[in-house]
Structure formats: structure tokens, C-alpha cells
Design a protein around this motif. Structure first.
Motif, mmCIF file in Angstrom:
data_model
loop_
_atom_site.group_PDB
_atom_site.id
_atom_site.type_symbol
_atom_site.label_atom_id
_atom_site.label_comp_id
_atom_site.label_asym_id
_atom_site.label_seq_id
_atom_site.Cartn_x
_atom_site.Cartn_y
_atom_site.Cartn_z
ATOM 1 N N ASN A 17 0.820 -1.211 0.000
ATOM 2 C CA ASN A 17 0.000 0.000 0.000
ATOM 3 C C ASN A 17 0.853 1.260 0.000
ATOM 4 O O ASN A 17 0.510 2.258 -0.657
ATOM 5 N N ALA A 18 1.970 1.231 0.724
ATOM 6 C CA ALA A 18 2.848 2.406 0.741
ATOM 7 C C ALA A 18 3.441 2.660 -0.641
ATOM 8 O O ALA A 18 3.535 3.820 -1.087
ATOM 9 N N LEU A 19 3.843 1.607 -1.334
ATOM 10 C CA LEU A 19 4.360 1.774 -2.694
ATOM 11 C C LEU A 19 3.294 2.370 -3.609
ATOM 12 O O LEU A 19 3.578 3.270 -4.417
ATOM 13 N N LEU A 20 2.078 1.886 -3.483
ATOM 14 C CA LEU A 20 0.987 2.409 -4.314
ATOM 15 C C LEU A 20 0.621 3.842 -3.923
ATOM 16 O O LEU A 20 0.288 4.664 -4.783
ATOM 17 N N ASP A 21 0.687 4.143 -2.615
ATOM 18 C CA ASP A 21 0.446 5.523 -2.178
ATOM 19 C C ASP A 21 1.448 6.481 -2.812
ATOM 20 O O ASP A 21 1.120 7.645 -3.083
ATOM 21 N N HIS A 22 2.669 5.993 -3.031
ATOM 22 C CA HIS A 22 3.700 6.812 -3.679
ATOM 23 C C HIS A 22 3.586 6.776 -5.202
ATOM 24 O O HIS A 22 4.457 7.303 -5.900
ATOM 25 N N GLN A 23 2.541 6.136 -5.708
ATOM 26 C CA GLN A 23 2.296 6.053 -7.151
ATOM 27 C C GLN A 23 3.506 5.466 -7.890
ATOM 28 O O GLN A 23 3.950 5.975 -8.923
ATOM 29 N N VAL A 24 4.023 4.373 -7.340
ATOM 30 C CA VAL A 24 5.176 3.728 -7.961
ATOM 31 C C VAL A 24 4.817 3.271 -9.372
ATOM 32 O O VAL A 24 3.689 2.838 -9.643
ATOM 33 N N GLU A 25 5.770 3.412 -10.274
ATOM 34 C CA GLU A 25 5.597 2.973 -11.651
ATOM 35 C C GLU A 25 6.439 1.728 -11.900
ATOM 36 O O GLU A 25 7.453 1.498 -11.223
ATOM 37 N N ARG A 26 6.051 0.941 -12.875
ATOM 38 C CA ARG A 26 6.758 -0.315 -13.129
ATOM 39 C C ARG A 26 8.174 -0.094 -13.644
ATOM 40 O O ARG A 26 8.996 -1.016 -13.640
ATOM 41 N N SER A 27 8.481 1.113 -14.066
ATOM 42 C CA SER A 27 9.843 1.421 -14.515
ATOM 43 C C SER A 27 10.788 1.673 -13.349
ATOM 44 O O SER A 27 12.002 1.747 -13.542
ATOM 45 N N GLU A 28 10.232 1.820 -12.139
ATOM 46 C CA GLU A 28 11.038 2.161 -10.975
ATOM 47 C C GLU A 28 11.395 0.917 -10.162
ATOM 48 O O GLU A 28 10.580 0.011 -9.981
ATOM 49 N N ALA A 29 12.605 0.904 -9.630
ATOM 50 C CA ALA A 29 13.010 -0.130 -8.691
ATOM 51 C C ALA A 29 12.710 0.324 -7.263
ATOM 52 O O ALA A 29 12.481 1.506 -7.007
ATOM 53 N N VAL A 30 12.701 -0.620 -6.361
ATOM 54 C CA VAL A 30 12.511 -0.357 -4.936
ATOM 55 C C VAL A 30 13.773 -0.820 -4.211
ATOM 56 O O VAL A 30 14.318 -1.888 -4.529
ATOM 57 N N ILE A 31 14.238 -0.041 -3.263
ATOM 58 C CA ILE A 31 15.436 -0.398 -2.496
ATOM 59 C C ILE A 31 15.031 -1.038 -1.179
ATOM 60 O O ILE A 31 14.151 -0.537 -0.473
ATOM 61 N N ALA A 32 15.694 -2.147 -0.853
ATOM 62 C CA ALA A 32 15.566 -2.758 0.470
ATOM 63 C C ALA A 32 16.827 -2.432 1.252
ATOM 64 O O ALA A 32 17.919 -2.889 0.895
#
Length: 367
Positions: free
Chosen positions: A90-105
Motif C-alpha cells: 500500500n505504501a508503494l501504491l500511495d507513492h504512485q510507484v511505476e513499473r519502470s522504478e526499482a525499490v530499495i531494500a
């Protein structure tokens, strides 16, 4: 970047590199930033790691031209849950993440597993990048693509294989680790040698406790990752040889499941589990008692426990431990699967251990 060790994980069009050494994050440069076309990095971390590293990492990423939008979650295994997964998605979607973007762990194994699973299922798949902050995560969970959460049935019973696009194992991020956590992570380094690299074990044995120092540690981390990368490239989804990477884990997970929260560390349980695997192999006549004794002596030399009684718990019950092992994910047809050894660097898979004999062995270990 000359001081940074580069370990390739060869998986065809999903291949990636692991960068190892002090300053690896700053050295990543365009190799990292190309995964963030919008100039911002969504970064998942826990509140403990955020207090220790988020400011520094954000500054380093800013120097590379990236703005960090952090997503903070609670620390600890309890966050690796359905609720924790929902919160991150939900947090990723709240930030309007796009499929072109990576996520950092950014964090240890909990954050890496949770973030990787969230990335895999959000918008049917986002790339993610691992920046592990524990030695255990650097040499184990950050490499190989296993992601997931815990369920009421056990650890990591829900998840997917989802490979990262880059792993940055920066030694500078280990400086805040307590000594106990550093030693715990070392268990996964020596595991690689015990599975299939006897000369590596000879080197680790000769170094003793000094293996945890500076450049020597970088070399050991890179060697362990390179070993795991070869196994993963051969058997990505654990249909065969990759199961060898569970050396010590069936014993270790049973030990972890029996103790109160935080009584022992995962690496401590795995260390004892590896010693038990060699001791049981010697008990069955698969390997020499001398090899089992070398394993025990080396674990103790680096400050790790090597016997069940050396763990911080008093009321072990052999039958309960064997029952825990019976519920392991690797088992087939109701039989316990164990990773055992014919010698140092000669691990093998036994898919049908004699449970009665195993119980007798465990009773002897605890007598």
C-alpha cells in the motif's frame, strides 16, 4: 572502484552483480541510478536501521542525483507477515510507484525478504535492489532471489523467487553491528566452505577469529557469495542442488522454533545446526569424526556456539526438536530431508533420514 569486489550472479537476462567492500554504495554510480528514471528512490527500511543508516544512505544517493522517499516499518520478524506485506504494498501504491522504478531494500534479511516479495507482487512485478546492512544478509538472503513472509505454519511459507537487479554489500554499513551479530553472519560464510569448498575452509580455519577483520572479511564475503551464485545459477528454484545451501538449517530452524523470541540469533542456530549435521554424519559413518571435530573447533574459534547446550536456553526436548524437523519445507513424502556431509566440502542431500536413529542421536546430544 578498484577496491570493490564484483561477484556476478549468472542468470541470463536476469543476471546481476553483487558489489562487495567499503564504499560500495558510493561507487555504484550509474549502475545504480539507471534503475530510477524518475530521479527518486522508494526505499523500504525498518525503524532501527533508519536511525542508524538512513541519513547517510540518503546523502550518498543524493550525491548520485536521487531523492529518497523512505517507507519505514517496524523492526523484527513479526513484520514479515501478511499485514507487513500489505503495509509495504500500500505504501508503494500511495507513492504512485511505476513499473519502470526499482525499490530499495535497506536492512537485514527481514527487510530484504519482505521488500522483495512486495516488489514481486506490486503491479505484477517491480525491480528491487538489495542494500543489506547485516553480514548475514550480505552473504545469504540478499543473493539468490528468495523472498517471502512468515505464516502461522512457519518461517517463509509464503513467497516467490524474485531476483534483485543489484546487490550492494557495503562493509561501511556493518560498522554499527554488535559483535554478536557479526559473528552470527559469519555462520553463512563458513557454510559455503563446508558445503563444497574444502580449500576455502582451510583458509578460514587458518585465519580463525581474524577472518572478521577488514579486507580479509571482504574476501570471505565475496568467496561465499560467489559460491552461492554458482549454486543459484545451476538451480535457481531449489529443485536439486540448491537444497545444499540449507546445510545446518533443518536443525537450526528447529532450534529457533523452540526458544523465546530473541533468545538466540539465526546464525547461532545455523552454526549449531552445521555442527550437528557433521556430528550426525560421523554418527552414521558418512564422514570422519576428525572432520566433525574440525567444524566444531572452528566455530568456537570465531566465537560461535557449536553444541545445543551452548545456546541460551535450558529446556530442550529431543522429541520436540525432531517434530519441528518433521515440519521442514524441504521434506518429501513425510520423510525428513537433511543436508549431511561425507567430509568438509562434501555435502550431500539425504531425502529420507531414519527418524528413530535421528531421535536417538538428538537424545545423545542432549544427555
Amino acid at each position: 572502484m578498484s577496491d570493490i569486489l564484483r561477484v556476478p550472479v549468472g542468470l541470463g537476462d536476469r543476471a546481476y552483480d553483487v558489489l562487495v567492500g567499503p564504499g560500495a554504495l558510493a561507487a555504484a554510480g550509474p549502475e545504480l541510478t539507471r534503475h530510477f528514471p524518475r530521479g527518486r528512490a522508494l526505499l523500504v527500511t525498518d525503524r532501527n536501521v533508519a536511525g542508524l543508516h538512513l541519513e547517510t544512505v540518503s546523502r550518498q544517493l543524493a550525491e548520485l542525483g536521487l531523492r529518497v522517499d523512505p517507507i519505514r516499518v517496524d523492526a523484527g520478524e513479526a513484520t514479515k507477515s501478511w499485514a507487513g506485506l500489505e503495509a509495504v504494498v500500500n505504501a508503494l501504491l500511495d507513492h504512485q510507484v511505476e513499473r519502470s522504478e526499482a525499490v530499495i531494500a535497506l536492512g537485514g534479511g527481514v527487510i530484504g525478504d519482505l521488500t522483495g516479495f512486495a516488489a514481486a507482487v506490486t503491479k505484477r512485478g517491480l525491480d528491487f535492489i538489495q542494500i543489506p546492512t547485516t553480514l548475514l544478509a550480505q552473504v545469504d538472503s540478499s543473493v539468490g532471489g528468495k523472498t517471502g513472509i512468515n505464516t502461522r505454519h512457519g518461517k517463509n511459507f509464503a513467497g516467490v523467487f524474485h531476483q534483485p537487479r543489484l546487490v550492494i554489500a557495503d562493509r561501511d554499513l556493518l560498522t554499527t553491528l554488535p559483535e554478536r551479530e557479526l559473528r552470527s553472519g559469519y555462520a553463512e560464510i563458513v557454510k559455503a566452505a563446508l558445503i563444497g569448498d574444502a580449500p576455502m575452509f582451510d583458509d578460514l580455519e587458518a585465519a580463525g577469529a581474524g577472518v572478521l577483520d577488514g579486507n580479509r572479511l571482504d574476501g570471505a564475503v565475496a568467496a561465499a557469495i560467489a559460491f552461492k551464485a554458482r549454486i543459484v545459477a545451476e538451480d535457481e528454484r531449489e529443485g536439486g542442488v540448491r537444497a545444499l545451501l540449507n546445510l545446518g538449517h533443518t536443525f537450526g530452524h528447529a532450534l529457533e522454533a523452540e526458544v523465546p523470541k530473541d533468545a538466540i540469533r539465526h546464525g547461532e542456530a545455523v552454526a549449531v545446526g552445521m555442527a550437528l549435521a557433521f556430528a550426525y554424519s560421523a554418527h552414521r559413518g558418512d564422514c570422519s569424526s576428525d572432520d566433525a571435530a574440525r567444524v566444531t573447533a572452528h566455530l568456537r574459534a570465531v566465537g560461535l556456539p557449536a553444541r545445543i547446550r551452548e545456546l541460551n536456553y535450558a529446556t530442550w526436548k529431543p522429541a520436540r526438536l525432531v517434530a519441528r524437523m518433521r515440519d521442514d519445507k524441504k521434506n518429501k513424502d513425510g520423510r525428513i530431508t537433511l543436508i549431511l556431509a561425507r567430509g568438509i566440502g562434501q555435502a550431500f542431500i539425504d531425502p529420507a533420514v531414519d527418524e528413530a536413529d535421528l531421535l536417538t542421536f538428538m537424545e545423545t546430544q542432549l544427555s
